[in-house]
Design a protein around this motif. Structure first.
Motif, mmCIF file in Angstrom:
data_model
loop_
_atom_site.group_PDB
_atom_site.id
_atom_site.type_symbol
_atom_site.label_atom_id
_atom_site.label_comp_id
_atom_site.label_asym_id
_atom_site.label_seq_id
_atom_site.Cartn_x
_atom_site.Cartn_y
_atom_site.Cartn_z
ATOM 1 N N SER A 25 0.868 -1.222 0.002
ATOM 2 C CA SER A 25 0.100 0.059 0.035
ATOM 3 C C SER A 25 0.926 1.289 0.009
ATOM 4 O O SER A 25 1.985 1.316 0.473
ATOM 5 C CB SER A 25 -0.964 0.043 1.088
ATOM 6 O OG SER A 25 -0.200 -0.016 2.307
ATOM 7 N N ALA A 28 3.423 1.355 -5.547
ATOM 8 C CA ALA A 28 3.045 0.547 -6.821
ATOM 9 C C ALA A 28 4.129 -0.370 -7.153
ATOM 10 O O ALA A 28 5.294 0.152 -7.896
ATOM 11 C CB ALA A 28 2.597 1.532 -7.998
ATOM 12 N N GLU A 30 4.584 -2.456 -9.265
ATOM 13 C CA GLU A 30 4.786 -2.571 -10.865
ATOM 14 C C GLU A 30 5.960 -2.062 -11.132
ATOM 15 O O GLU A 30 6.736 -2.274 -12.283
ATOM 16 C CB GLU A 30 3.685 -2.467 -11.521
ATOM 17 C CG GLU A 30 2.917 -0.897 -11.624
ATOM 18 C CD GLU A 30 2.010 -0.721 -12.420
ATOM 19 O OE1 GLU A 30 1.840 -0.977 -13.647
ATOM 20 O OE2 GLU A 30 0.676 -0.476 -11.864
ATOM 21 N N ASN A 74 -0.103 -7.035 -10.909
ATOM 22 C CA ASN A 74 -0.428 -5.690 -10.651
ATOM 23 C C ASN A 74 -1.571 -4.982 -10.512
ATOM 24 O O ASN A 74 -1.746 -4.048 -9.621
ATOM 25 C CB ASN A 74 0.203 -5.071 -12.064
ATOM 26 C CG ASN A 74 1.630 -5.267 -12.126
ATOM 27 O OD1 ASN A 74 2.450 -5.667 -11.490
ATOM 28 N ND2 ASN A 74 1.989 -5.299 -13.596
ATOM 29 N N ASN A 77 -1.622 -5.415 -6.847
ATOM 30 C CA ASN A 77 -0.405 -4.728 -6.349
ATOM 31 C C ASN A 77 0.172 -5.760 -5.240
ATOM 32 O O ASN A 77 0.799 -5.204 -4.193
ATOM 33 C CB ASN A 77 -0.795 -3.595 -5.568
ATOM 34 C CG ASN A 77 0.453 -2.521 -5.312
ATOM 35 O OD1 ASN A 77 1.233 -2.584 -6.292
ATOM 36 N ND2 ASN A 77 0.224 -1.469 -4.246
#
Length: 125
Positions: A25, A28, A30, A74, A77
């Protein structure tokens, strides 16, 4: 606030399987190479696996090659570590962290930070 939370560990018999999750959290995943590393009592930290950000290629330590598979979702996440054919030597606390690339060696290990409490994997009969 950025958080990485590892989960999915537990007690499993030799030869069994577990899937670990690394959920983020505030970050990101990715856009980062993500590494898994582990630390067993009385042993040095050991790199386990890494997934790159750019092409999604995966990398493994020799000790887990052919048994572990790293992947990422992704949309959720989250990065996963599927662990098969577990043996007692895999017993450790497993952590995930953003990584400076995916060359799994002692230098790579030193750059990984502990973000969460990790998840304990115990392989025992």
């Amino acid at each position: 606030q950025v958080q990485l939370v590892e989960s999915g560990g537990g007690l499993v018999q030799p030869g069994g399987s577990l899937r670990l999750s690394c959920a983020a959290s505030g970050l990101a995943l990715e856009y980062y190479a993500i590494g898994w590393f582990r630390q067993a009592p009385g042993k040095e930290r050991e790199g386990v696996s890494c997934i790159s950000s750019s092409d999604g290629n995966s990398y493994y330590a020799e000790s887990v090659k052919g048994r572990f598979t790293i992947s990422r979702d992704n949309a959720k996440n989250t990065v996963y570590l599927q662990m098969n054919s577990l043996n007692p030597e895999d017993t450790a606390v497993y952590h995930c962290a953003p990584a400076p690339g995916c060359v799994i060696d002692s230098t790579w290990i030193r750059h990984l930070q502990v973000w969460g409490q990790g998840t304990l994997v115990t392989v025992s009969s």
